[in-house]
Design a protein around this motif. Sequence first.
Motif, PDB file in Angstrom:
ATOM      1  N   THR A  27     108.860  92.105  61.168  1.00  0.00           N
ATOM      2  CA  THR A  27     108.349  90.923  61.853  1.00  0.00           C
ATOM      3  C   THR A  27     107.659  91.353  63.137  1.00  0.00           C
ATOM      4  OG1 THR A  27     110.165  89.599  60.978  1.00  0.00           O
ATOM      5  CG2 THR A  27     108.988  88.692  62.879  1.00  0.00           C
ATOM      6  N   TYR A  28     106.518  90.722  63.402  1.00  0.00           N
ATOM      7  CA  TYR A  28     105.772  90.950  64.638  1.00  0.00           C
ATOM      8  C   TYR A  28     105.619  89.630  65.365  1.00  0.00           C
ATOM      9  CZ  TYR A  28     104.527  95.578  62.970  1.00  0.00           C
ATOM     10  OH  TYR A  28     104.581  96.879  62.531  1.00  0.00           O
ATOM     11  N   ARG A  29     105.652  89.708  66.679  1.00  0.00           N
ATOM     12  CA  ARG A  29     105.413  88.539  67.519  1.00  0.00           C
ATOM     13  C   ARG A  29     103.984  88.621  68.035  1.00  0.00           C
ATOM     14  NH1 ARG A  29     107.067  87.236  73.204  1.00  0.00           N
ATOM     15  NH2 ARG A  29     107.742  89.393  73.265  1.00  0.00           N
ATOM     16  N   ASP A  30     103.267  87.521  67.910  1.00  0.00           N
ATOM     17  CA  ASP A  30     101.899  87.438  68.418  1.00  0.00           C
ATOM     18  C   ASP A  30     101.987  87.060  69.891  1.00  0.00           C
ATOM     19  OD1 ASP A  30      99.229  86.772  69.039  1.00  0.00           O
ATOM     20  OD2 ASP A  30      98.854  86.076  67.004  1.00  0.00           O
ATOM     21  N   LEU A  31     101.487  87.916  70.764  1.00  0.00           N
ATOM     22  CA  LEU A  31     101.584  87.687  72.204  1.00  0.00           C
ATOM     23  C   LEU A  31     100.482  86.784  72.743  1.00  0.00           C
ATOM     24  CD1 LEU A  31     102.394  91.378  73.222  1.00  0.00           C
ATOM     25  CD2 LEU A  31     104.018  89.498  72.807  1.00  0.00           C
ATOM     26  N   ALA A  32      99.492  86.466  71.897  1.00  0.00           N
ATOM     27  CA  ALA A  32      98.356  85.690  72.380  1.00  0.00           C
ATOM     28  C   ALA A  32      98.236  84.302  71.748  1.00  0.00           C
ATOM     29  CB  ALA A  32      97.060  86.458  72.132  1.00  0.00           C
ATOM     30  N   PHE A  33      98.607  84.164  70.486  1.00  0.00           N
ATOM     31  CA  PHE A  33      98.400  82.903  69.778  1.00  0.00           C
ATOM     32  C   PHE A  33      99.652  82.477  69.016  1.00  0.00           C
ATOM     33  CE2 PHE A  33      94.225  84.876  70.074  1.00  0.00           C
ATOM     34  CZ  PHE A  33      93.442  83.833  70.551  1.00  0.00           C
ATOM     35  N   LYS A  34      99.818  81.163  68.867  1.00  0.00           N
ATOM     36  CA  LYS A  34     100.904  80.614  68.043  1.00  0.00           C
ATOM     37  C   LYS A  34     100.503  80.598  66.575  1.00  0.00           C
ATOM     38  CE  LYS A  34     103.881  79.187  71.184  1.00  0.00           C
ATOM     39  NZ  LYS A  34     105.146  79.825  71.313  1.00  0.00           N
ATOM     40  N   SER A  35      99.213  80.495  66.312  1.00  0.00           N
ATOM     41  CA  SER A  35      98.730  80.438  64.949  1.00  0.00           C
ATOM     42  C   SER A  35      97.329  81.022  64.878  1.00  0.00           C
ATOM     43  CB  SER A  35      98.785  78.982  64.496  1.00  0.00           C
ATOM     44  OG  SER A  35      97.655  78.557  63.855  1.00  0.00           O
ATOM     45  N   ARG A  36      97.103  81.849  63.866  1.00  0.00           N
ATOM     46  CA  ARG A  36      95.786  82.418  63.612  1.00  0.00           C
ATOM     47  C   ARG A  36      95.804  83.088  62.251  1.00  0.00           C
ATOM     48  NH1 ARG A  36      94.615  87.666  67.465  1.00  0.00           N
ATOM     49  NH2 ARG A  36      96.659  87.753  68.412  1.00  0.00           N
ATOM     50  N   THR A  37      94.620  83.417  61.764  1.00  0.00           N
ATOM     51  CA  THR A  37      94.486  84.125  60.494  1.00  0.00           C
ATOM     52  C   THR A  37      93.930  85.509  60.774  1.00  0.00           C
ATOM     53  OG1 THR A  37      94.110  82.066  59.299  1.00  0.00           O
ATOM     54  CG2 THR A  37      93.420  84.088  58.212  1.00  0.00           C
ATOM     55  N   LEU A  38      94.597  86.524  60.241  1.00  0.00           N
ATOM     56  CA  LEU A  38      94.145  87.907  60.379  1.00  0.00           C
ATOM     57  C   LEU A  38      93.459  88.307  59.078  1.00  0.00           C
ATOM     58  CD1 LEU A  38      97.433  89.366  61.883  1.00  0.00           C
ATOM     59  CD2 LEU A  38      95.420  88.559  63.120  1.00  0.00           C
ATOM     60  N   VAL A  39      92.286  88.902  59.181  1.00  0.00           N
ATOM     61  CA  VAL A  39      91.554  89.350  57.998  1.00  0.00           C
ATOM     62  C   VAL A  39      91.372  90.861  58.094  1.00  0.00           C
ATOM     63  CG1 VAL A  39      89.458  89.107  56.630  1.00  0.00           C
ATOM     64  CG2 VAL A  39      90.343  87.133  57.873  1.00  0.00           C
ATOM     65  N   LEU A  40      91.897  91.573  57.100  1.00  0.00           N
ATOM     66  CA  LEU A  40      91.764  93.029  57.068  1.00  0.00           C
ATOM     67  C   LEU A  40      90.397  93.426  56.525  1.00  0.00           C
ATOM     68  CD1 LEU A  40      95.275  94.167  55.785  1.00  0.00           C
ATOM     69  CD2 LEU A  40      94.482  93.839  58.124  1.00  0.00           C
ATOM     70  N   ALA A  41      90.029  94.678  56.695  1.00  0.00           N
ATOM     71  CA  ALA A  41      88.729  95.186  56.252  1.00  0.00           C
ATOM     72  C   ALA A  41      88.520  95.016  54.746  1.00  0.00           C
ATOM     73  CB  ALA A  41      88.583  96.653  56.642  1.00  0.00           C
ATOM     74  N   ASP A  42      89.618  94.999  53.976  1.00  0.00           N
ATOM     75  CA  ASP A  42      89.488  94.844  52.521  1.00  0.00           C
ATOM     76  C   ASP A  42      89.348  93.384  52.093  1.00  0.00           C
ATOM     77  OD1 ASP A  42      92.062  93.827  52.779  1.00  0.00           O
ATOM     78  OD2 ASP A  42      93.034  95.474  51.698  1.00  0.00           O
ATOM     79  N   GLY A  43      89.326  92.453  53.053  1.00  0.00           N
ATOM     80  CA  GLY A  43      89.100  91.040  52.759  1.00  0.00           C
ATOM     81  C   GLY A  43      90.357  90.200  52.620  1.00  0.00           C
TER      82      GLY A  43
END
Length: 80
Positions: A27-43
């Motif tokens: 588990t990771y804690r996001d230090l900047a946002f409560k919600s967002r979508t992360l998109v990796l280089a592979d899509g």
Amino acid sequence: MAKIDTKPTPTLTPIHRPDEKSPSTVTYRDLAFKSRTLVLADGRSFAVVQGRIQTGDTALIAFLENHPEFQREPDSAAGV
């Protein structure tokens, strides 16, 4: 004389259930946002929900480890 079966043996793949944590899930804690979508280089995309993201995906873990806005949380099993 017996005939040799040359058909490949099917391999069984374990069923992934999202509600079950695999032993390698972190588990990771996001230090900047409560919600967002992360998109990796592979899509592939992954969601941060309530300021947290859980994953067992090695590519996503590598991304999060090198991103300054994410902090890995200690394993809850370590304190048991």
